[in-house]
Scaffold this motif. Structure first.
Motif, PDB file in Angstrom:
ATOM      1  N   UNK A 153     -45.723 -87.100  32.529  1.00 42.91           N
ATOM      2  CA  UNK A 153     -44.634 -87.467  31.612  1.00 42.91           C
ATOM      3  C   UNK A 153     -44.950 -88.791  30.930  1.00 42.91           C
ATOM      4  N   UNK A 154     -45.438 -89.761  31.686  1.00 42.94           N
ATOM      5  CA  UNK A 154     -45.819 -91.045  31.106  1.00 42.94           C
ATOM      6  C   UNK A 154     -46.956 -90.878  30.094  1.00 42.94           C
ATOM      7  N   UNK A 155     -47.951 -90.057  30.420  1.00 41.29           N
ATOM      8  CA  UNK A 155     -49.079 -89.843  29.509  1.00 41.29           C
ATOM      9  C   UNK A 155     -48.615 -89.188  28.211  1.00 41.29           C
TER      10      UNK A 155
ATOM     11  N   UNK B 245     -39.775 -78.936  34.286  1.00 41.15           N
ATOM     12  CA  UNK B 245     -40.361 -78.739  35.614  1.00 41.15           C
ATOM     13  C   UNK B 245     -39.961 -79.863  36.560  1.00 41.15           C
ATOM     14  N   UNK B 246     -39.841 -81.072  36.034  1.00 38.90           N
ATOM     15  CA  UNK B 246     -39.347 -82.192  36.855  1.00 38.90           C
ATOM     16  C   UNK B 246     -37.946 -81.892  37.366  1.00 38.90           C
TER      17      UNK B 246
ATOM     18  N   UNK C 168     -45.271 -83.250  44.177  1.00 35.79           N
ATOM     19  CA  UNK C 168     -45.323 -82.601  42.877  1.00 35.79           C
ATOM     20  C   UNK C 168     -44.596 -83.395  41.807  1.00 35.79           C
ATOM     21  N   UNK C 169     -43.465 -83.987  42.161  1.00 34.28           N
ATOM     22  CA  UNK C 169     -42.727 -84.815  41.206  1.00 34.28           C
ATOM     23  C   UNK C 169     -43.526 -86.048  40.811  1.00 34.28           C
TER      24      UNK C 169
ATOM     25  N   UNK D  75     -36.512 -81.349  41.192  1.00 34.84           N
ATOM     26  CA  UNK D  75     -35.420 -82.180  41.698  1.00 34.84           C
ATOM     27  C   UNK D  75     -34.283 -81.307  42.237  1.00 34.84           C
ATOM     28  N   UNK D  76     -34.032 -80.199  41.571  1.00 37.19           N
ATOM     29  CA  UNK D  76     -33.020 -79.258  42.049  1.00 37.19           C
ATOM     30  C   UNK D  76     -33.401 -78.676  43.410  1.00 37.19           C
ATOM     31  N   UNK D  77     -34.678 -78.348  43.579  1.00 36.73           N
ATOM     32  CA  UNK D  77     -35.150 -77.803  44.851  1.00 36.73           C
ATOM     33  C   UNK D  77     -34.989 -78.828  45.964  1.00 36.73           C
ATOM     34  N   UNK D  78     -35.385 -80.074  45.702  1.00 37.05           N
ATOM     35  CA  UNK D  78     -35.259 -81.130  46.713  1.00 37.05           C
ATOM     36  C   UNK D  78     -33.803 -81.328  47.103  1.00 37.05           C
TER      37      UNK D  78
END
Length: 325
Positions: free
Chosen positions: A176-178, A127-128, A168-169, A132-135
């Motif tokens: 992701x860190x958790x 999902x990340x 959202x990112x 990133x692709x959308x941005x």
């Protein structure tokens, strides 16, 4: 017949889409300097082999820009090969292989907490990369002189859309860190449910949000997130859903804890609603071919409403798979 302006705009959109598809992304693992390969969110040789027919399955994909019309959504179910099913450029070859060995076997235990974390970590990273692709796509649109000349009204809304994806990112990297901390030092901070149903033909793996309009509109607080996986396993399908115990709302609690003891009609309705919120899912050709055209049209109406609505809720009261599971 399309006019010259419309054709020029479509050429630009098509060119950006093709160039972006060839972009080499870095591996998403922090500190890794290798380039990402095409990473599958579910095991290609094993899990997805239970779905594909003649090497193919069906997934939601963007349609060719030259076929777009006002009356048709820009996405459709398209046949795709096993190599490209439920995949994105996420991890380098080393991390794609080493991180997920434990869930890359036919004997994987989907009730195991560590395996549930691995499934959720991989799909969250997906999902990340998707955002990133959308941005990146929107930034390229903003740099196009053709679009500046002919679609200024559309470009004016893109900065807001970019900022929304960046927020959202931020949230996704937080989770992701958790997950990375929990994978190294498990303390049961995440909660998962696991159910098995005797159905065939579907697969999914996604990180997603279920929230009220007020919660979704709040760009300061990290949104509550949850994870879902539908994993074909021979004659059965495994269902795994979960969330972080400190980041959950009533809608997520109701969603995650509502997958037990369902008949096939109830199961199909819950799946249909969930599939209006996520992109990472697909089905066997045999199942797709049996879905009624009117039901497909209804699904796309619900999908469009989900795209346009800030309130995210999977309860749609409709079963696209009625009588088919």
């Amino acid at each position: 017949m399309k006019n010259k302006e419309d054709i020029e705009v479509r050429k630009v959109l098509s060119g950006i889409t093709k160039n972006l598809a060839n972009k080499r992304w870095d591996c998403i693992v922090a500190g890794c300097d290798q380039k990402a390969i095409n990473s599958h969110l579910l095991q290609r040789h094993g899990i997805l082999n239970h779905i594909v027919e003649n090497g193919h399955c069906y997934e939601l994909r963007e349609t060719d820009v030259f076929s777009w019309t006002k009356d048709q959504p820009p996405v459709a179910f398209k046949k795709c090969g096993l190599q490209n099913a439920i995949s994105l450029p996420i991890f380098c070859n080393h991390h794609d292989t080493e991180l997920f060995k434990q869930i890359e076997t036919d004997a994987a235990d989907y009730g195991d907490y560590h395996n549930q974390l691995l499934l959720s970590y991989r799909t969250l990273c997906g999902e990340i990369r998707r955002k990133e692709l959308v941005v990146e796509r929107y930034k390229r649109y903003l740099n196009s002189n053709i679009l500046k000349a002919y679609r200024e009204d559309y470009l004016n809304i893109l900065p807001g859309a970019i900022n929304g994806n960046i927020v959202g990112l931020r949230d996704l990297y937080y989770y992701k860190d958790l997950l990375e901390i929990e994978l190294v030092n498990p303390t049961d901070n995440f909660y998962f449910v696991h159910h098995t149903y005797p159905i065939k033909g579907l697969y999914a793996s996604s990180s997603f949000t279920i929230a009220t309009a007020e919660e979704t509109a709040d760009t300061v607080e990290v949104l509550d997130d949850c994870f879902g996986h539908v994993i074909p396993n021979g004659e059965n399908t495994e269902f795994v859903f979960g969330y972080h115990k400190d980041h959950v709302n009533d809608l997520i609690l109701d969603f995650v804890n509502g997958w037990g003891g369902l008949d096939k009609e109830q199961l199909g309705e819950r799946l249909t609603g969930w599939f209006t919120l996520i992109e990472s899912w697909g089905m066997a050709p045999n199942l797709y071919d049996r879905i009624r055209k009117d039901d497909l049209a209804r699904y796309f109406e619900l999908l469009e409403n989900s795209f346009l609505c800030v309130r995210q809720n999977p309860k749609v009261g409709f079963n696209m798979f009625s009588g088919l599971l």
